[in-house]
Design an enzyme around this catalytic site. Sequence first.
Site, short mmCIF file in Angstrom:
data_model
loop_
_atom_site.label_atom_id
_atom_site.label_comp_id
_atom_site.label_asym_id
_atom_site.label_seq_id
_atom_site.Cartn_x
_atom_site.Cartn_y
_atom_site.Cartn_z
N LYS A 21 0.86 -1.24 0.07
CA LYS A 21 0.05 -0.14 0.00
C LYS A 21 0.77 1.15 0.01
O LYS A 21 0.87 2.19 -0.76
CB LYS A 21 -1.04 -0.11 1.04
CG LYS A 21 -1.94 -0.98 1.41
CD LYS A 21 -2.82 -1.19 2.68
CE LYS A 21 -2.00 -1.06 3.79
NZ LYS A 21 -1.33 -2.46 4.16
N ARG A 42 -9.35 0.44 9.50
CA ARG A 42 -8.75 -0.87 9.90
C ARG A 42 -9.74 -1.81 10.55
O ARG A 42 -9.58 -2.88 10.97
CB ARG A 42 -7.55 -1.02 10.62
CG ARG A 42 -6.15 -0.97 9.55
CD ARG A 42 -5.14 -0.98 10.61
NE ARG A 42 -3.94 -1.42 10.13
CZ ARG A 42 -2.89 -1.00 9.49
NH1 ARG A 42 -3.24 0.20 9.24
NH2 ARG A 42 -1.97 -1.45 9.15
N ARG A 48 11.73 -5.35 4.84
CA ARG A 48 11.13 -4.08 4.67
C ARG A 48 12.18 -3.08 5.62
O ARG A 48 12.39 -3.41 6.74
CB ARG A 48 9.84 -3.48 5.23
CG ARG A 48 9.31 -2.10 5.16
CD ARG A 48 7.91 -1.81 5.23
NE ARG A 48 7.18 -2.39 6.12
CZ ARG A 48 5.90 -2.70 6.16
NH1 ARG A 48 5.24 -1.88 5.23
NH2 ARG A 48 5.27 -3.18 7.22
N ARG A 80 11.51 -1.35 11.05
CA ARG A 80 10.54 -1.18 12.06
C ARG A 80 10.58 -2.19 13.03
O ARG A 80 10.55 -3.24 12.90
CB ARG A 80 9.17 -0.98 11.48
CG ARG A 80 8.91 0.52 10.60
CD ARG A 80 7.86 0.73 9.81
NE ARG A 80 6.63 -0.25 10.03
CZ ARG A 80 5.53 -0.15 9.38
NH1 ARG A 80 5.46 0.19 8.36
NH2 ARG A 80 4.36 -0.86 10.09
N ARG A 90 -0.09 -9.03 13.85
CA ARG A 90 -0.66 -8.05 12.87
C ARG A 90 -1.51 -8.56 11.91
O ARG A 90 -2.60 -8.38 11.40
CB ARG A 90 0.34 -7.30 12.10
CG ARG A 90 0.90 -6.16 13.03
CD ARG A 90 2.22 -5.62 12.82
NE ARG A 90 1.98 -4.82 11.56
CZ ARG A 90 3.23 -4.42 10.71
NH1 ARG A 90 4.43 -5.01 11.19
NH2 ARG A 90 2.95 -3.65 9.85
P1 ADP Z 1 1.40 -1.71 7.59
O1 ADP Z 1 0.71 -1.33 6.30
O2 ADP Z 1 2.56 -2.48 7.53
O3 ADP Z 1 0.15 -2.70 8.58
P2 ADP Z 1 1.07 0.70 8.81
O4 ADP Z 1 1.99 1.76 8.71
O5 ADP Z 1 -0.28 1.00 8.16
O6 ADP Z 1 1.65 -0.70 8.48
O7 ADP Z 1 0.62 0.62 10.47
C1 ADP Z 1 1.55 0.51 11.38
C2 ADP Z 1 0.73 0.19 12.80
O8 ADP Z 1 0.12 1.59 13.20
C3 ADP Z 1 -0.36 -0.95 12.70
O9 ADP Z 1 -0.06 -2.07 12.75
C4 ADP Z 1 -1.05 -0.16 13.96
O10 ADP Z 1 -0.69 -0.51 15.21
C5 ADP Z 1 -1.27 1.22 13.61
N1 ADP Z 1 -2.27 1.86 12.88
C6 ADP Z 1 -2.25 2.24 11.62
N2 ADP Z 1 -3.47 2.53 11.13
C7 ADP Z 1 -4.27 2.15 12.12
C8 ADP Z 1 -5.75 2.23 12.07
N3 ADP Z 1 -6.23 2.85 11.07
N4 ADP Z 1 -6.44 1.89 13.59
C9 ADP Z 1 -5.52 1.24 14.21
N5 ADP Z 1 -4.13 1.13 14.40
C10 ADP Z 1 -3.61 1.76 13.05
P1 ADP Z 2 2.12 -1.83 2.92
O1 ADP Z 2 2.01 -0.22 3.18
O2 ADP Z 2 1.16 -2.36 2.63
O3 ADP Z 2 2.57 -2.32 4.41
P2 ADP Z 2 4.71 -1.49 1.85
O4 ADP Z 2 4.44 -0.79 0.68
O5 ADP Z 2 5.50 -0.89 2.74
O6 ADP Z 2 3.33 -2.25 2.06
O7 ADP Z 2 5.57 -2.78 1.12
C1 ADP Z 2 5.98 -3.94 2.03
C2 ADP Z 2 7.38 -4.29 1.72
O8 ADP Z 2 7.47 -5.01 0.30
C3 ADP Z 2 8.39 -2.89 1.43
O9 ADP Z 2 9.62 -3.23 1.75
C4 ADP Z 2 8.03 -3.00 -0.41
O10 ADP Z 2 9.58 -2.49 -0.82
C5 ADP Z 2 8.06 -4.27 -0.46
N1 ADP Z 2 6.94 -4.24 -1.76
C6 ADP Z 2 6.00 -3.88 -2.10
N2 ADP Z 2 5.34 -4.01 -3.07
C7 ADP Z 2 6.15 -4.79 -3.76
C8 ADP Z 2 6.07 -5.79 -5.05
N3 ADP Z 2 5.14 -5.44 -5.89
N4 ADP Z 2 6.96 -6.47 -5.06
C9 ADP Z 2 8.13 -6.91 -4.49
N5 ADP Z 2 8.13 -6.03 -3.17
C10 ADP Z 2 7.19 -5.13 -2.81
#
Ligand code: ADP
Ligand code: ADP
Length: 216
Positions: free
Chosen positions: A13, A88, A127, A160, A171
């Site tokens: 995302k 979420r 990541r 992270r 998660r």
């Molecule tokens: P990822 O896309 O890897 O899940 P995010 O950066 O979107 O990571 O979120 C990281 C963390 O921040 C989540 O695991 C949660 O603890 C918190 N968080 C983010 N968005 C929300 C939400 N909409 N509601 C509750 N917690 C959230």
């Molecule tokens: P989210 O916000 O959904 O948690 P991220 O965009 O942070 O996901 O992506 C998670 C990890 O996977 C990052 O290290 C990113 O560089 C890698 N990644 C994202 N999309 C792809 C893809 N299409 N192919 C390979 N690696 C990817």
Amino acid sequence: MKILLMGPPGAGKGSQSEKLVKDYELTNISTGEMFREAYRNNSPLGIEAMRYINKGELVSDEITNEIVRKRLLRSDAERCFLLDGYPRTVAQAEALDKMLEKMQSKLNAVINIVVDKQAILERMVGRRVCKSCGSTYHLSFKPPRVDGVCDSCGGELYQREDDQLDSVKNRLEIYETKTKPIIDYYSKRGILRNVDGMQSFDAVYKDIKQALGEVI
Ligand code: ADP
Ligand code: ADP
Ligand code: ZN
């Protein structure tokens, strides 16, 4: 244009929204990034939120809805925005609907990035994120030009704490029970499109653009 990008943690995302916000001139609203930024700035909200985030738990609906509500009231979010990582929970989706209704606005499209569990684990564990600007890299799939250094701003890259295996498992479980039901919530409205996230960055992006073209 008001878009919501959904998908399990690690689906891509954040990576896709970096491009989308530039191409479509959208205001990026990522709750995860807002919490991490608040923490970097030592704000009480950031410190409180990080206690949950590091364990892989969700921050409470009350706190999360409130930061989004305030963010949506800023002028740059009036016309076009991209939400990443919010809502979420179903309670958050309902709260968002109320906020938008008050602003006489609504979501135009919901894109759901679909990836399998093995890929999620690989993506999250490899990541790396920039401490200064929040840009995302991957040790194997998107390595920075110089080890440990952000291509865009020269900042230091870090892993992270919530990307360590224990939090990741937590998660994924929370995603299944609390977040997945939202897919149904939006698909009933006919504005949700699934995109295959198991492709290259560019192929996923192309499919997202095509899906947006269908709904908007
Ligand atoms: P990822 O896309 O890897 O899940 P995010 O950066 O979107 O990571 O979120 C990281 C963390 O921040 C989540 O695991 C949660 O603890 C918190 N968080 C983010 N968005 C929300 C939400 N909409 N509601 C509750 N917690 C959230
Ligand atoms: P989210 O916000 O959904 O948690 P991220 O965009 O942070 O996901 O992506 C998670 C990890 O996977 C990052 O290290 C990113 O560089 C890698 N990644 C994202 N999309 C792809 C893809 N299409 N192919 C390979 N690696 C990817
Ligand atoms: Zn950077």
